[in-house]
Scaffold this active site. Structure first.
Site, PDB file in Angstrom:
ATOM      1  N   CYS A 176       0.844  -1.185   0.000  1.00 34.41           N
ATOM      2  CA  CYS A 176       0.000   0.000   0.000  1.00 34.41           C
ATOM      3  C   CYS A 176       0.880   1.236   0.000  1.00 34.41           C
ATOM      4  O   CYS A 176       2.104   1.149   0.069  1.00 34.41           O
ATOM      5  CB  CYS A 176      -0.902  -0.003   1.232  1.00 34.41           C
ATOM      6  SG  CYS A 176      -1.960  -1.476   1.365  1.00 34.41           S
TER       7      CYS A 176
ATOM      8  N   ARG B  53      -4.740   1.732  -1.011  1.00 33.90           N
ATOM      9  CA  ARG B  53      -4.767   0.332  -0.611  1.00 33.90           C
ATOM     10  C   ARG B  53      -4.554  -0.662  -1.741  1.00 33.90           C
ATOM     11  O   ARG B  53      -5.177  -0.556  -2.800  1.00 33.90           O
ATOM     12  CB  ARG B  53      -6.110  -0.008   0.068  1.00 33.90           C
ATOM     13  CG  ARG B  53      -6.091  -1.416   0.677  1.00 33.90           C
ATOM     14  CD  ARG B  53      -7.415  -1.854   1.248  1.00 33.90           C
ATOM     15  NE  ARG B  53      -7.262  -3.158   1.896  1.00 33.90           N
ATOM     16  CZ  ARG B  53      -8.238  -4.019   2.130  1.00 33.90           C
ATOM     17  NH1 ARG B  53      -9.480  -3.712   1.771  1.00 33.90           N
ATOM     18  NH2 ARG B  53      -8.003  -5.173   2.715  1.00 33.90           N
ATOM     19  N   LEU B  54      -3.667  -1.627  -1.481  1.00 33.86           N
ATOM     20  CA  LEU B  54      -3.583  -2.853  -2.264  1.00 33.86           C
ATOM     21  C   LEU B  54      -4.162  -3.944  -1.385  1.00 33.86           C
ATOM     22  O   LEU B  54      -3.572  -4.320  -0.360  1.00 33.86           O
ATOM     23  CB  LEU B  54      -2.138  -3.178  -2.636  1.00 33.86           C
ATOM     24  CG  LEU B  54      -1.934  -4.462  -3.448  1.00 33.86           C
ATOM     25  CD1 LEU B  54      -2.541  -4.331  -4.839  1.00 33.86           C
ATOM     26  CD2 LEU B  54      -0.450  -4.805  -3.558  1.00 33.86           C
ATOM     27  N   ALA B  55      -5.325  -4.463  -1.736  1.00 34.70           N
ATOM     28  CA  ALA B  55      -6.054  -5.391  -0.877  1.00 34.70           C
ATOM     29  C   ALA B  55      -5.549  -6.815  -1.065  1.00 34.70           C
ATOM     30  O   ALA B  55      -5.731  -7.408  -2.131  1.00 34.70           O
ATOM     31  CB  ALA B  55      -7.549  -5.313  -1.168  1.00 34.70           C
ATOM     32  N   ILE B  56      -4.892  -7.362  -0.035  1.00 34.87           N
ATOM     33  CA  ILE B  56      -4.366  -8.724  -0.069  1.00 34.87           C
ATOM     34  C   ILE B  56      -5.114  -9.615   0.923  1.00 34.87           C
ATOM     35  O   ILE B  56      -5.492 -10.736   0.617  1.00 34.87           O
ATOM     36  CB  ILE B  56      -2.856  -8.734   0.267  1.00 34.87           C
ATOM     37  CG1 ILE B  56      -2.072  -7.833  -0.703  1.00 34.87           C
ATOM     38  CG2 ILE B  56      -2.305 -10.155   0.249  1.00 34.87           C
ATOM     39  CD1 ILE B  56      -2.008  -8.338  -2.115  1.00 34.87           C
TER      40      ILE B  56
ATOM     41  N   ASN C  59       1.077   0.294   5.819  1.00 28.80           N
ATOM     42  CA  ASN C  59       1.536  -0.415   4.623  1.00 28.80           C
ATOM     43  C   ASN C  59       2.246  -1.664   5.105  1.00 28.80           C
ATOM     44  O   ASN C  59       3.239  -1.570   5.829  1.00 28.80           O
ATOM     45  CB  ASN C  59       2.496   0.464   3.811  1.00 28.80           C
ATOM     46  CG  ASN C  59       3.223  -0.319   2.733  1.00 28.80           C
ATOM     47  OD1 ASN C  59       2.647  -1.207   2.105  1.00 28.80           O
ATOM     48  ND2 ASN C  59       4.490  -0.011   2.523  1.00 28.80           N
ATOM     49  N   GLY C  60       1.751  -2.834   4.718  1.00 30.26           N
ATOM     50  CA  GLY C  60       2.465  -4.046   5.110  1.00 30.26           C
ATOM     51  C   GLY C  60       1.559  -5.211   5.432  1.00 30.26           C
ATOM     52  O   GLY C  60       0.357  -5.194   5.134  1.00 30.26           O
ATOM     53  N   GLU C  61       2.170  -6.223   6.029  1.00 33.76           N
ATOM     54  CA  GLU C  61       1.461  -7.437   6.415  1.00 33.76           C
ATOM     55  C   GLU C  61       1.907  -7.836   7.815  1.00 33.76           C
ATOM     56  O   GLU C  61       3.106  -7.886   8.105  1.00 33.76           O
ATOM     57  CB  GLU C  61       1.778  -8.592   5.449  1.00 33.76           C
ATOM     58  CG  GLU C  61       1.487  -8.292   3.980  1.00 33.76           C
ATOM     59  CD  GLU C  61       0.006  -8.161   3.673  1.00 33.76           C
ATOM     60  OE1 GLU C  61      -0.822  -8.628   4.489  1.00 33.76           O
ATOM     61  OE2 GLU C  61      -0.316  -7.594   2.610  1.00 33.76           O
TER      62      GLU C  61
ATOM     63  N   ASP D  94      -5.325  -7.897   8.618  1.00 32.77           N
ATOM     64  CA  ASP D  94      -4.221  -8.210   9.528  1.00 32.77           C
ATOM     65  C   ASP D  94      -3.709  -6.957  10.237  1.00 32.77           C
ATOM     66  O   ASP D  94      -3.178  -7.045  11.353  1.00 32.77           O
ATOM     67  CB  ASP D  94      -3.074  -8.878   8.755  1.00 32.77           C
ATOM     68  CG  ASP D  94      -2.645  -8.077   7.544  1.00 32.77           C
ATOM     69  OD1 ASP D  94      -3.453  -7.990   6.594  1.00 32.77           O
ATOM     70  OD2 ASP D  94      -1.530  -7.542   7.544  1.00 32.77           O
TER      71      ASP D  94
ATOM     72  N   VAL E  96      12.095 -13.589 -15.698  1.00 32.16           N
ATOM     73  CA  VAL E  96      12.321 -12.607 -16.755  1.00 32.16           C
ATOM     74  C   VAL E  96      13.777 -12.681 -17.207  1.00 32.16           C
ATOM     75  O   VAL E  96      14.673 -12.992 -16.417  1.00 32.16           O
ATOM     76  CB  VAL E  96      11.979 -11.179 -16.274  1.00 32.16           C
ATOM     77  CG1 VAL E  96      12.947 -10.712 -15.194  1.00 32.16           C
ATOM     78  CG2 VAL E  96      11.947 -10.187 -17.436  1.00 32.16           C
TER      79      VAL E  96
ATOM     80  N   THR F  11      23.840  -0.401  -9.284  1.00 34.36           N
ATOM     81  CA  THR F  11      23.435  -1.809  -9.232  1.00 34.36           C
ATOM     82  C   THR F  11      21.940  -1.956  -8.996  1.00 34.36           C
ATOM     83  O   THR F  11      21.302  -2.874  -9.516  1.00 34.36           O
ATOM     84  CB  THR F  11      24.223  -2.574  -8.148  1.00 34.36           C
ATOM     85  OG1 THR F  11      23.909  -3.958  -8.226  1.00 34.36           O
ATOM     86  CG2 THR F  11      23.900  -2.078  -6.756  1.00 34.36           C
TER      87      THR F  11
ATOM     88  N   SER G  87       9.611 -13.745  -2.923  1.00 32.92           N
ATOM     89  CA  SER G  87      10.877 -13.484  -3.594  1.00 32.92           C
ATOM     90  C   SER G  87      12.047 -13.844  -2.679  1.00 32.92           C
ATOM     91  O   SER G  87      11.872 -14.015  -1.473  1.00 32.92           O
ATOM     92  CB  SER G  87      10.940 -12.003  -4.012  1.00 32.92           C
ATOM     93  OG  SER G  87      12.025 -11.756  -4.876  1.00 32.92           O
ATOM     94  N   GLY G  88      13.247 -13.944  -3.251  1.00 27.51           N
ATOM     95  CA  GLY G  88      14.382 -14.515  -2.535  1.00 27.51           C
ATOM     96  C   GLY G  88      15.400 -13.530  -2.000  1.00 27.51           C
ATOM     97  O   GLY G  88      16.518 -13.931  -1.661  1.00 27.51           O
TER      98      GLY G  88
END
Length: 589
Positions: free
Chosen positions: A2, A50-53, A75-77, A98, A267, A316, A341-342
């Site tokens: 978010c 908001r990005l609703a997850i 913003n977050g989880e 959450d 990619v 970089t 992601s890693g």
């Protein structure tokens, strides 16, 4: 991810100010395209994109406690929100989000609740009972956050520079693991783990403990009410994330909603190392694999957009962010809103190739500590903003707070790279998942050499960027670089090219100060450059600059750089070296 913007204690609470806050908040709309919210209390404004997850139906923000007097924009989880709810039996929650626990935890515990949160987060909380406020950022800085001050005495807090840079007299990066309290009058650290002091740990290496800690970190990040997948480059880190996710997906709430077959995304340029390796891992794990191609020209055309969204001129970071930015757009177009992601493993385990030259275990460990502390300015910034540019959320299990503590408590002697003992970089992580009975990955993938993302998408990508910069930056510009850019003066034409774009987009002096600098080879800190005398003559963040270590080092080449105010032509001579590692695997340089 978010987008949050808070304006606290401004001198103007008229309608025009509200309109201006809304206008600035819309600059963050790419981070949260699903809903917008704005709360005003006197001279304080809390806005949210908001990005609703989790709980898409009712979790719109800002969020409130029962009586509406404590307000929070987040913003977050928060991965342990269900456990935290159980510990608040006398509280009534308005939503299933959450993030809903934050206002209630503050009501119950005051400002000392932040360490209870397990997750990635940035938030601003307003207590309207006394008009005090609190802002905090997660332990490592996975979520981006900035703080600024207006001439009228106001405090501004935003997920991105572009939300506050035009309104603040001074602004800076909000440091990870810190909170800002209006009651206390400034910033203070809330997260102070043992590794932060850089004291050398002595806990013996237990492969099963490390494996179990990582699996727990992955599983908790499967908390989602929307379609998701994994980013898969075919390297060790992303492959382990994918392997653990695929193994534990069945039986989760996410699997009930979206099925047990995992989607993976990669990619690269046509024929790049990552595309081949990722396809092989995807076939092995049985994922639904999506492979995206781009050309060098596609990437060059996107550079200005990338710098606008990533908000850096670090070489970089821009090299690696561009393919990720392009891929994120494709992923979002498929209806996916969250990916694992890693990032983080190379910093924790000394995975970058320059760690081959660490002089001893003490310096090895201190360098990993330095790298983790700087993640918020490099890989976390890239992973957060390159994905958020298209309304996609990236979760990073290697940077789980508990996993980091477990991994950083291990005696660094176990992390040291020892070719004579067939121990390559990140050996203890590879060994932890080297299961003969139920293999997580094929052996040659499990023991694949480290490949930085900007290299793995195709070696001609970086070469193409350098050629493009050479065409647009002339020698006269380079000679005057120190006068034009006295802070973090670019010493290569590629760096100068990025800096020109950044300063045009973000002209304030404070903006240039938010970007880190200093000498680096193969992503090292400036301190580690001293490990090898030859590195100071070959400063380049690419892994291929680790000559004598990388399988495909830079060929002999000439590059124009500025040294002591003079243009010089630097010729890199690759040094051949062969190191035996594991059976069937040879690193050639």
């Amino acid at each position: 991810m978010c987008g949050i913007l808070a304006v606290l204690g401004c001198s103007d609470d008229c309608q025009a100010k509200r309109v201006r806050v809304l206008e600035l908040s819309r600059r963050l709309k790419h981070r949260g395209p699903d809903w917008s919210g704005l709360y005003q209390h006197g001279d304080c404004y809390l806005s949210h994109q908001r990005l609703a997850i989790v709980d898409p139906a009712s979790g719109d923000q800002p969020l409130f406690n029962e009586d509406g007097k404590i307000v929070v924009t987040v913003n977050g989880e928060i991965y342990n929100h269900e456990e935290l709810r159980k510990n608040l039996p006398n509280h009534k929650f308005r939503t299933g989000s959450d993030c809903d626990v934050i206002a209630h935890l503050y009501e119950e515990h005051g400002e000392n609740f932040v360490d209870m949160l397990d997750g990635m987060f940035s938030f601003v909380l307003l207590d309207t009972r006394d008009n005090s406020f609190l802002a905090a950022r997660d332990a490592i800085g996975i979520t981006s956050l900035y703080i600024g001050w207006g001439l009228d005495g106001s405090v501004w807090i935003s997920s991105e520079l572009k939300g506050l840079n035009d309104e603040c007299e001074h602004f800076e990066v909000f440091p990870p693991g810190h909170l800002y309290s209006s009651k206390m009058g400034g910033l203070r650290r809330w997260h102070n783990p043992p590794w932060f002091s850089e004291a050398i740990p002595s806990t013996p290496y237990e492969p099963f403990d490390l494996r179990r800690a990582f699996e727990k970190a992955v599983i908790k990040r499967l908390m989602t009410d929307v379609p998701f997948g994994v980013l898969l480059s075919g390297g060790l880190d992303s492959s382990l994330v994918a392997a653990v996710t695929a193994r534990h997906l069945e039986g989760t709430k996410a699997a009930k909603h979206w099925g047990v077959q995992l989607h993976s995304f990669c990619v690269g340029l046509e024929g790049s190392p990552d595309l081949k390796a990722a396809r092989e891992v995807a076939d092995y794990l049985g994922t639904v694999h999506h492979e995206f191609h781009f050309t060098v020209q596609d990437g060059i055309d996107a550079i200005e957009d990338v710098i606008y969204h990533i908000e850096t001129y670090d070489v970089t970071t821009i090299r690696a962010s561009t393919p990720m930015f392009l891929m994120s757009r494709k992923i979002k177009s498929l209806g996916v809103k969250m990916v694992l992601s890693g990032e983080g493993a190379d910093e924790i385990f000394g995975g970058y190739l320059y760690f081959h030259k660490a002089p001893n275990k003490d310096e090895f460990h201190r360098e990993t500590c330095r790298k983790i502390k700087a993640l918020h300015q490099y890989d976390c910034l890239r992973a957060n903003k390159a994905t958020s540019a298209w309304g996609l959320e990236a979760r990073v299990p290697f940077l789980d707070k508990e996993f980091v503590n477990v991994a950083m408590s291990i005696d660094p002697e176990w992390k040291m790279i020892k070719p004579e003992q067939k121990r390559i970089e990140k050996w203890i992580l590879r060994q932890a998942f080297d299961d003969e009975e139920r293999p997580y990955l094929p052996k040659h993938i499990l023991y694949r050499q480290k490949e930085q993302f900007s290299d793995g998408v195709g070696y001609s990508w970086i070469d193409g960027l350098k050629a493009h910069a050479e065409h647009h930056v002339n020698d006269k510009m380079m000679l005057n670089a120190a006068h034009i850019f006295p802070h973090n003066t670019p010493i290569t034409k590629e760096a100068y090219y990025y800096r020109m774009i950044f300063d045009r987009l973000f002209p304030q002096n404070s903006a240039s100060l938010t970007v880190p600098g200093g000498a680096s080879v193969a992503c090292s800190t400036a301190t580690a450059v001293a490990w090898d005398e030859s590195w100071s003559k070959n400063l380049d963040p690419s892994g291929r600059a680790a000559i004598g270590v990388h399988n495909s080092p830079y060929e002999k080449r000439a590059t124009t750089v500025v040294t002591n105010g003079k243009l010089t032509t630097k010729v890199t001579e690759p040094v051949a070296r062969v190191m035996e590692t594991t059976p069937g695997l040879t690193i050639r340089g």
